[in-house]
Design a protein around this motif. Structure first.
Motif, PDB file in Angstrom:
ATOM      1  N   UNK A  70      18.724 -13.934   4.628  1.00 11.60           N
ATOM      2  CA  UNK A  70      18.597 -14.305   6.038  1.00 11.60           C
ATOM      3  C   UNK A  70      17.494 -13.461   6.677  1.00 11.60           C
ATOM      4  N   UNK A  71      16.698 -14.078   7.528  1.00  9.28           N
ATOM      5  CA  UNK A  71      15.568 -13.378   8.128  1.00  9.28           C
ATOM      6  C   UNK A  71      15.666 -13.378   9.647  1.00  9.28           C
ATOM      7  N   UNK A  72      15.254 -12.265  10.230  1.00  6.84           N
ATOM      8  CA  UNK A  72      15.214 -12.176  11.689  1.00  6.84           C
ATOM      9  C   UNK A  72      13.819 -12.451  12.240  1.00  6.84           C
ATOM     10  N   UNK A  73      12.835 -12.500  11.342  1.00  7.99           N
ATOM     11  CA  UNK A  73      11.451 -12.662  11.788  1.00  7.99           C
ATOM     12  C   UNK A  73      10.805 -13.926  11.222  1.00  7.99           C
ATOM     13  N   UNK A  74      11.609 -14.980  11.050  1.00 10.53           N
ATOM     14  CA  UNK A  74      11.094 -16.219  10.466  1.00 10.53           C
ATOM     15  C   UNK A  74       9.889 -16.784  11.230  1.00 10.53           C
ATOM     16  N   UNK A  75       9.908 -16.820  12.571  1.00  7.03           N
ATOM     17  CA  UNK A  75       8.740 -17.364  13.288  1.00  7.03           C
ATOM     18  C   UNK A  75       7.463 -16.567  13.013  1.00  7.03           C
ATOM     19  N   UNK A  76       7.579 -15.252  12.939  1.00  5.49           N
ATOM     20  CA  UNK A  76       6.403 -14.418  12.667  1.00  5.49           C
ATOM     21  C   UNK A  76       5.868 -14.676  11.257  1.00  5.49           C
ATOM     22  N   UNK A  77       6.775 -14.835  10.318  1.00  2.00           N
ATOM     23  CA  UNK A  77       6.361 -15.125   8.946  1.00  2.00           C
ATOM     24  C   UNK A  77       5.660 -16.482   8.870  1.00  2.00           C
ATOM     25  N   UNK A  78       6.213 -17.479   9.564  1.00  2.00           N
ATOM     26  CA  UNK A  78       5.583 -18.797   9.582  1.00  2.00           C
ATOM     27  C   UNK A  78       4.194 -18.721  10.201  1.00  2.00           C
ATOM     28  N   UNK A  79       4.048 -17.945  11.268  1.00  2.00           N
ATOM     29  CA  UNK A  79       2.744 -17.804  11.918  1.00  2.00           C
ATOM     30  C   UNK A  79       1.726 -17.200  10.959  1.00  2.00           C
ATOM     31  N   UNK A  80       2.145 -16.227  10.150  1.00  6.88           N
ATOM     32  CA  UNK A  80       1.242 -15.607   9.186  1.00  6.88           C
ATOM     33  C   UNK A  80       0.848 -16.604   8.103  1.00  6.88           C
ATOM     34  N   UNK A  81       1.823 -17.369   7.600  1.00  4.84           N
ATOM     35  CA  UNK A  81       1.536 -18.391   6.588  1.00  4.84           C
ATOM     36  C   UNK A  81       0.535 -19.405   7.132  1.00  4.84           C
ATOM     37  N   UNK A  85      -3.268 -19.865   5.772  1.00  3.32           N
ATOM     38  CA  UNK A  85      -3.546 -21.169   5.170  1.00  3.32           C
ATOM     39  C   UNK A  85      -4.729 -21.841   5.862  1.00  3.32           C
ATOM     40  N   UNK A  86      -4.750 -21.808   7.177  1.00  5.10           N
ATOM     41  CA  UNK A  86      -5.850 -22.422   7.918  1.00  5.10           C
ATOM     42  C   UNK A  86      -7.171 -21.717   7.617  1.00  5.10           C
ATOM     43  N   UNK A  87      -7.135 -20.406   7.456  1.00  5.27           N
ATOM     44  CA  UNK A  87      -8.355 -19.677   7.092  1.00  5.27           C
ATOM     45  C   UNK A  87      -8.843 -20.126   5.717  1.00  5.27           C
ATOM     46  N   UNK A  88      -7.921 -20.259   4.780  1.00  9.64           N
ATOM     47  CA  UNK A  88      -8.295 -20.709   3.437  1.00  9.64           C
ATOM     48  C   UNK A  88      -8.867 -22.119   3.474  1.00  9.64           C
ATOM     49  N   UNK A  89      -8.266 -23.007   4.254  1.00  5.90           N
ATOM     50  CA  UNK A  89      -8.756 -24.383   4.361  1.00  5.90           C
ATOM     51  C   UNK A  89     -10.145 -24.429   4.997  1.00  5.90           C
ATOM     52  N   UNK A  90     -10.447 -23.444   5.833  1.00  6.77           N
ATOM     53  CA  UNK A  90     -11.764 -23.371   6.476  1.00  6.77           C
ATOM     54  C   UNK A  90     -12.808 -22.726   5.561  1.00  6.77           C
ATOM     55  N   UNK A  91     -12.384 -22.303   4.359  1.00  9.91           N
ATOM     56  CA  UNK A  91     -13.316 -21.706   3.414  1.00  9.91           C
ATOM     57  C   UNK A  91     -13.550 -20.230   3.619  1.00  9.91           C
ATOM     58  N   UNK A  98      -3.255 -15.063  -3.292  1.00 12.30           N
ATOM     59  CA  UNK A  98      -2.740 -16.428  -3.336  1.00 12.30           C
ATOM     60  C   UNK A  98      -3.385 -17.360  -2.308  1.00 12.30           C
ATOM     61  N   UNK A  99      -3.726 -16.829  -1.139  1.00  9.44           N
ATOM     62  CA  UNK A  99      -4.376 -17.670  -0.133  1.00  9.44           C
ATOM     63  C   UNK A  99      -5.843 -17.907  -0.508  1.00  9.44           C
ATOM     64  N   UNK A 100      -6.469 -16.945  -1.146  1.00 12.02           N
ATOM     65  CA  UNK A 100      -7.810 -17.184  -1.665  1.00 12.02           C
ATOM     66  C   UNK A 100      -7.765 -18.160  -2.831  1.00 12.02           C
ATOM     67  N   UNK A 101      -6.638 -18.199  -3.543  1.00 12.20           N
ATOM     68  CA  UNK A 101      -6.460 -19.194  -4.597  1.00 12.20           C
ATOM     69  C   UNK A 101      -6.482 -20.592  -3.999  1.00 12.20           C
ATOM     70  N   UNK A 102      -5.813 -20.773  -2.865  1.00 10.85           N
ATOM     71  CA  UNK A 102      -5.850 -22.074  -2.185  1.00 10.85           C
ATOM     72  C   UNK A 102      -7.278 -22.420  -1.785  1.00 10.85           C
ATOM     73  N   UNK A 103      -7.998 -21.445  -1.251  1.00 18.14           N
ATOM     74  CA  UNK A 103      -9.387 -21.694  -0.849  1.00 18.14           C
ATOM     75  C   UNK A 103     -10.203 -22.229  -2.029  1.00 18.14           C
ATOM     76  N   UNK A 104     -10.024 -21.647  -3.202  1.00 15.47           N
ATOM     77  CA  UNK A 104     -10.760 -22.084  -4.383  1.00 15.47           C
ATOM     78  C   UNK A 104     -10.367 -23.505  -4.790  1.00 15.47           C
ATOM     79  N   UNK A 105      -9.071 -23.776  -4.801  1.00 15.65           N
ATOM     80  CA  UNK A 105      -8.605 -25.103  -5.214  1.00 15.65           C
ATOM     81  C   UNK A 105      -9.141 -26.183  -4.280  1.00 15.65           C
ATOM     82  N   UNK A 106      -9.066 -25.946  -2.990  1.00 16.10           N
ATOM     83  CA  UNK A 106      -9.543 -26.932  -2.015  1.00 16.10           C
ATOM     84  C   UNK A 106     -11.035 -27.184  -2.196  1.00 16.10           C
ATOM     85  N   UNK A 107     -11.797 -26.109  -2.392  1.00 15.71           N
ATOM     86  CA  UNK A 107     -13.247 -26.252  -2.554  1.00 15.71           C
ATOM     87  C   UNK A 107     -13.604 -26.990  -3.840  1.00 15.71           C
TER      88      UNK A 107
END
Length: 319
Positions: A70-81, A85-91, A98-107
């Motif tokens: 159980x988490x007390x900071x779920x909204x903060x964690x979601x905001x970080x994700x 993720x948006x930074x990775x999608x923007x290149x 792991x987020x740089x891994x997404x950047x590579x896959x998308x590119x």
């Protein structure tokens, strides 16, 4: 210019190595199936997995998929994700492997940004402490946390982003995996204060939310777990008919994964009310057997699983 290219190559190799470690620790089933891919596809599958695993761990307070709490900071964690993720999608270089891994896959694959965002939307549902009311709600959740991943994996395997028919079948496999996982993890989810069984289903069998694992309710809950396994099998059967659109090695990996994860749902159904006494998994010997059988199926996939109209009764992903 040459030195810049070398730096990029080294950075990619390091990210791939970290992703390979992530999958080896986080999912032995996926790790086994990924070995069947061609080298370039295999690396991209690892990269995609690393991002999915990292997001899931952040969202659930886990380590490599274990120890959900159980988490007390779920909204903060979601905001970080979302931000990373948006930074990775923007290149952008994120600085988190792991987020740089997404950047590579998308590119490298020209993956539609909507698909990673659809997965993040699934984490948002959990952050909101969301519960499915109807069967359709359950499928919508399964799409966001797994069906979208199936679509992303298809793109990694070379399926065109606008090939809706093949992406539908890829989504079906993700749906099958998630339904089987929900059935297997009912006890673990209950301990963490979560339940993905539709409240309408629970009302049908007169089981109060939060009391699924009480011994007196186990036989009734086992009936719902069997229902999940049956639904999973239907999505798995549909997914197999997408394999003729894939290369032999990709089809081999998909069919092996379908068998490995499908066995989880079938075993949960077989065990009945004892399904949660110990965690259901597939043994190393079973994985090897499924992989060998999948090779023969992949060779004959156009005859075994000819492209046919998808069952209109199956839930369909959002367009």
């Amino acid at each position: 210019m040459a030195s810049s290219k070398i730096v990029c190559t080294v950075a990619r190799a390091e990210t791939v190595a970290a992703a390979r470690t992530s999958i080896a620790v986080g999912s032995k089933s996926f790790a086994a199936a990924s070995k069947l891919f061609a080298p370039a596809v295999r690396e991209r599958a690892w990269l995609l997995y690393a991002w999915c695993r990292r997001c899931d761990d952040l969202a659930d307070g886990q380590v490599a998929g274990h120890g959900m709490r159980r988490l007390d900071d779920a909204p903060e964690r979601l905001a970080a994700i979302t931000a990373m993720t948006e930074a990775a999608l923007a290149g952008e270089v994120v600085g988190d492997p792991p987020f740089d891994a997404l950047r590579l896959v998308v590119a490298e694959t020209r993956m539609p940004p909507r698909l990673p965002r659809d997965l993040v939307a699934g984490f948002a549902l959990d952050a909101e402490d969301w519960r499915p009311r109807t069967e359709d709600d359950l499928y919508r959740y399964c799409y966001h946390v797994a069906g979208a991943v199936g679509c992303m994996m298809a793109v990694v395997m070379g399926v065109a982003p606008d090939d809706a028919a093949t992406l539908d079948r890829a989504c079906d496999l993700g749906m099958a995996f998630q339904l089987a996982n929900i059935a297997r993890d009912l006890s673990e989810d209950d301990a963490a204060g979560r339940c993905y069984l539709p409240t309408q289903w629970l009302a049908e069998i007169d089981v109060p939310p939060g009391e699924l694992m009480r011994p007196s309710y186990r036989p009734r809950v086992a009936m719902l777990a069997r229902r999940l396994a049956i639904r999973a099998a239907a999505f798995e059967a549909s997914a197999r008919h997408g394999t003729p659109a894939l290369s032999f090695r990709s089809a081999w990996a998909v069919l092996a994964a379908a068998a490995i994860y499908g066995a989880i749902g079938r075993e949960v159904a077989r065990r009945g009310e004892r399904a949660w006494d110990t965690r259901v998994s597939t043994s190393g010997a079973d994985k090897l057997r499924f992989i060998a059988r999948a090779a023969a199926q992949a060779t004959r996939r156009r005859r075994l699983y000819p492209p046919t109209p998808r069952d209109p009764a199956l839930w369909t992903r959002p367009r």
